[in-house]
Motif scaffolding. Structure first.
Motif, PDB file in Angstrom:
ATOM      1  N   THR A  79      43.453  56.961  66.423  1.00  0.00           N
ATOM      2  CA  THR A  79      43.789  56.535  67.778  1.00  0.00           C
ATOM      3  C   THR A  79      45.250  56.847  68.095  1.00  0.00           C
ATOM      4  OG1 THR A  79      44.356  54.311  67.011  1.00  0.00           O
ATOM      5  CG2 THR A  79      42.099  54.655  67.803  1.00  0.00           C
ATOM      6  N   VAL A  80      45.515  57.014  69.367  1.00  0.00           N
ATOM      7  CA  VAL A  80      46.888  57.136  69.866  1.00  0.00           C
ATOM      8  C   VAL A  80      47.050  56.117  70.976  1.00  0.00           C
ATOM      9  CG1 VAL A  80      46.278  59.006  71.457  1.00  0.00           C
ATOM     10  CG2 VAL A  80      48.657  58.689  70.756  1.00  0.00           C
ATOM     11  N   ASN A  81      48.171  55.433  70.965  1.00  0.00           N
ATOM     12  CA  ASN A  81      48.400  54.348  71.897  1.00  0.00           C
ATOM     13  C   ASN A  81      49.633  54.619  72.746  1.00  0.00           C
ATOM     14  OD1 ASN A  81      46.282  52.637  70.694  1.00  0.00           O
ATOM     15  ND2 ASN A  81      47.675  52.572  68.948  1.00  0.00           N
ATOM     16  N   LEU A  82      49.626  54.053  73.944  1.00  0.00           N
ATOM     17  CA  LEU A  82      50.780  54.158  74.828  1.00  0.00           C
ATOM     18  C   LEU A  82      51.097  52.759  75.331  1.00  0.00           C
ATOM     19  CD1 LEU A  82      52.723  56.223  76.187  1.00  0.00           C
ATOM     20  CD2 LEU A  82      51.212  56.100  78.186  1.00  0.00           C
ATOM     21  N   GLN A  83      52.185  52.210  74.865  1.00  0.00           N
ATOM     22  CA  GLN A  83      52.648  50.910  75.341  1.00  0.00           C
ATOM     23  C   GLN A  83      53.544  51.145  76.540  1.00  0.00           C
ATOM     24  OE1 GLN A  83      51.879  47.721  74.261  1.00  0.00           O
ATOM     25  NE2 GLN A  83      53.029  47.076  76.069  1.00  0.00           N
ATOM     26  N   MET A  84      53.158  50.589  77.669  1.00  0.00           N
ATOM     27  CA  MET A  84      53.886  50.811  78.911  1.00  0.00           C
ATOM     28  C   MET A  84      54.485  49.489  79.371  1.00  0.00           C
ATOM     29  SD  MET A  84      51.275  53.400  80.870  1.00  0.00           S
ATOM     30  CE  MET A  84      50.027  52.144  81.139  1.00  0.00           C
ATOM     31  N   ASN A  85      55.796  49.422  79.390  1.00  0.00           N
ATOM     32  CA  ASN A  85      56.509  48.228  79.828  1.00  0.00           C
ATOM     33  C   ASN A  85      57.301  48.523  81.092  1.00  0.00           C
ATOM     34  OD1 ASN A  85      55.605  46.866  77.493  1.00  0.00           O
ATOM     35  ND2 ASN A  85      57.377  47.567  76.317  1.00  0.00           N
ATOM     36  N   SER A  86      57.718  47.475  81.761  1.00  0.00           N
ATOM     37  CA  SER A  86      58.526  47.611  82.991  1.00  0.00           C
ATOM     38  C   SER A  86      57.900  48.609  83.952  1.00  0.00           C
ATOM     39  CB  SER A  86      59.956  48.038  82.631  1.00  0.00           C
ATOM     40  OG  SER A  86      60.561  47.126  81.752  1.00  0.00           O
ATOM     41  N   LEU A  87      56.621  48.451  84.189  1.00  0.00           N
ATOM     42  CA  LEU A  87      55.900  49.402  85.035  1.00  0.00           C
ATOM     43  C   LEU A  87      56.402  49.370  86.466  1.00  0.00           C
ATOM     44  CD1 LEU A  87      52.412  48.888  83.451  1.00  0.00           C
ATOM     45  CD2 LEU A  87      53.500  51.115  83.796  1.00  0.00           C
ATOM     46  N   LYS A  88      56.360  50.551  87.078  1.00  0.00           N
ATOM     47  CA  LYS A  88      56.818  50.728  88.452  1.00  0.00           C
ATOM     48  C   LYS A  88      55.655  51.257  89.288  1.00  0.00           C
ATOM     49  CE  LYS A  88      61.374  52.177  86.752  1.00  0.00           C
ATOM     50  NZ  LYS A  88      62.394  53.269  86.774  1.00  0.00           N
ATOM     51  N   GLY A  91      56.815  45.613  87.006  1.00  0.00           N
ATOM     52  CA  GLY A  91      57.512  44.866  85.962  1.00  0.00           C
ATOM     53  C   GLY A  91      56.617  44.440  84.819  1.00  0.00           C
ATOM     54  N   GLY A  92      55.319  44.596  85.002  1.00  0.00           N
ATOM     55  CA  GLY A  92      54.366  44.192  83.980  1.00  0.00           C
ATOM     56  C   GLY A  92      54.156  45.264  82.920  1.00  0.00           C
ATOM     57  N   SER A  93      53.206  44.988  82.029  1.00  0.00           N
ATOM     58  CA  SER A  93      52.932  45.881  80.901  1.00  0.00           C
ATOM     59  C   SER A  93      51.438  46.167  80.787  1.00  0.00           C
ATOM     60  CB  SER A  93      53.409  45.236  79.591  1.00  0.00           C
ATOM     61  OG  SER A  93      54.795  45.021  79.597  1.00  0.00           O
ATOM     62  N   LEU A  94      51.144  47.326  80.252  1.00  0.00           N
ATOM     63  CA  LEU A  94      49.783  47.710  79.892  1.00  0.00           C
ATOM     64  C   LEU A  94      49.850  48.519  78.609  1.00  0.00           C
ATOM     65  CD1 LEU A  94      48.097  48.933  83.226  1.00  0.00           C
ATOM     66  CD2 LEU A  94      47.449  46.915  81.882  1.00  0.00           C
ATOM     67  N   ARG A  95      48.750  48.492  77.862  1.00  0.00           N
ATOM     68  CA  ARG A  95      48.657  49.299  76.649  1.00  0.00           C
ATOM     69  C   ARG A  95      47.409  50.162  76.748  1.00  0.00           C
ATOM     70  NH1 ARG A  95      50.632  49.111  71.378  1.00  0.00           N
ATOM     71  NH2 ARG A  95      49.192  49.706  69.704  1.00  0.00           N
ATOM     72  N   LEU A  96      47.606  51.469  76.696  1.00  0.00           N
ATOM     73  CA  LEU A  96      46.491  52.406  76.714  1.00  0.00           C
ATOM     74  C   LEU A  96      46.176  52.833  75.283  1.00  0.00           C
ATOM     75  CD1 LEU A  96      47.475  54.767  79.681  1.00  0.00           C
ATOM     76  CD2 LEU A  96      46.253  52.583  79.742  1.00  0.00           C
ATOM     77  N   SER A  97      44.890  53.028  75.033  1.00  0.00           N
ATOM     78  CA  SER A  97      44.459  53.537  73.736  1.00  0.00           C
ATOM     79  C   SER A  97      43.526  54.718  73.934  1.00  0.00           C
ATOM     80  CB  SER A  97      43.727  52.445  72.939  1.00  0.00           C
ATOM     81  OG  SER A  97      44.613  51.433  72.538  1.00  0.00           O
ATOM     82  N   CYS A  98      43.580  55.645  73.010  1.00  0.00           N
ATOM     83  CA  CYS A  98      42.700  56.810  73.028  1.00  0.00           C
ATOM     84  C   CYS A  98      42.111  56.963  71.635  1.00  0.00           C
ATOM     85  CB  CYS A  98      43.481  58.058  73.412  1.00  0.00           C
ATOM     86  SG  CYS A  98      42.565  59.604  73.233  1.00  0.00           S
ATOM     87  N   ALA A  99      40.782  56.941  71.578  1.00  0.00           N
ATOM     88  CA  ALA A  99      40.091  57.113  70.304  1.00  0.00           C
ATOM     89  C   ALA A  99      39.545  58.530  70.219  1.00  0.00           C
ATOM     90  CB  ALA A  99      38.955  56.100  70.186  1.00  0.00           C
ATOM     91  N   ALA A 100      39.892  59.227  69.145  1.00  0.00           N
ATOM     92  CA  ALA A 100      39.434  60.599  68.938  1.00  0.00           C
ATOM     93  C   ALA A 100      38.242  60.619  67.994  1.00  0.00           C
ATOM     94  CB  ALA A 100      40.572  61.443  68.366  1.00  0.00           C
ATOM     95  N   SER A 101      37.331  61.548  68.258  1.00  0.00           N
ATOM     96  CA  SER A 101      36.129  61.647  67.418  1.00  0.00           C
ATOM     97  C   SER A 101      36.392  62.396  66.113  1.00  0.00           C
ATOM     98  CB  SER A 101      34.990  62.320  68.192  1.00  0.00           C
ATOM     99  OG  SER A 101      35.362  63.630  68.575  1.00  0.00           O
ATOM    100  N   GLU A 102      37.582  63.009  66.022  1.00  0.00           N
ATOM    101  CA  GLU A 102      37.965  63.686  64.787  1.00  0.00           C
ATOM    102  C   GLU A 102      39.329  63.182  64.336  1.00  0.00           C
ATOM    103  OE1 GLU A 102      35.633  67.839  65.948  1.00  0.00           O
ATOM    104  OE2 GLU A 102      37.506  67.926  64.819  1.00  0.00           O
ATOM    105  N   SER A 103      39.670  63.482  63.122  1.00  0.00           N
ATOM    106  CA  SER A 103      40.935  62.997  62.580  1.00  0.00           C
ATOM    107  C   SER A 103      42.115  63.439  63.422  1.00  0.00           C
ATOM    108  CB  SER A 103      41.103  63.519  61.151  1.00  0.00           C
ATOM    109  OG  SER A 103      42.399  63.240  60.680  1.00  0.00           O
ATOM    110  N   THR A 104      43.022  62.502  63.680  1.00  0.00           N
ATOM    111  CA  THR A 104      44.239  62.864  64.431  1.00  0.00           C
ATOM    112  C   THR A 104      45.075  63.868  63.654  1.00  0.00           C
ATOM    113  OG1 THR A 104      45.166  60.786  63.580  1.00  0.00           O
ATOM    114  CG2 THR A 104      44.394  60.796  65.860  1.00  0.00           C
TER     115      THR A 104
END
Length: 122
Positions: free
Chosen positions: A77-86, A15-28
């Protein structure tokens, strides 16, 4: 050589949340698509969500309505917001960046990060 560095994994209750981030060394902008895959123990790696250069998103049915992918082209960067985790979301999450033609390898190529562990307790 492209580098992708993930952050933000951890342990969370159902039921909780986490936010993942990914940083790229080159332009997205240099990738046709960038996003997230995951691999649970004993299972194959599977798509979670990706976002194209044009901003179109694609996500697994299992995460629709719960996970949101976004990218910040200014920060590469690309992010993943994860809510209502199972508990079934427990896996190693990998950042992926894809080029339909890579000038180093002269063919389509997928770059991968090292992965970040996400554990959801019941």
């Amino acid at each position: 050589q492209v580098q992708l560095v993930e952050s933000g994994g951890g342990l969370v209750q159902a039921g909780g949340s986490l936010r993942l981030s990914c940083a790229a060394s080159e332009s997205t902008f240099s990738f046709n698509a960038i996003g997230w895959y995951r691999q649970a123990p004993g299972k194959q790696r599977e798509l979670v969500a990706t976002i194209s250069n044009a901003g179109n998103t694609n996500s697994a049915d299992s995460v629709k309505g719960r996970f949101t992918i976004s990218k910040d082209n200014a920060k590469n960067t690309v992010n993943l917001q994860m809510n209502s985790l199972k508990p079934e979301d427990t896996a190693v999450y990998y950042c992926n960046a894809r080029r339909e033609y890579d000038s180093t390898y002269h063919r389509p190529y997928d770059y991968w990060g090292q992965g970040t562990q996400v554990t959801v307790s019941s």
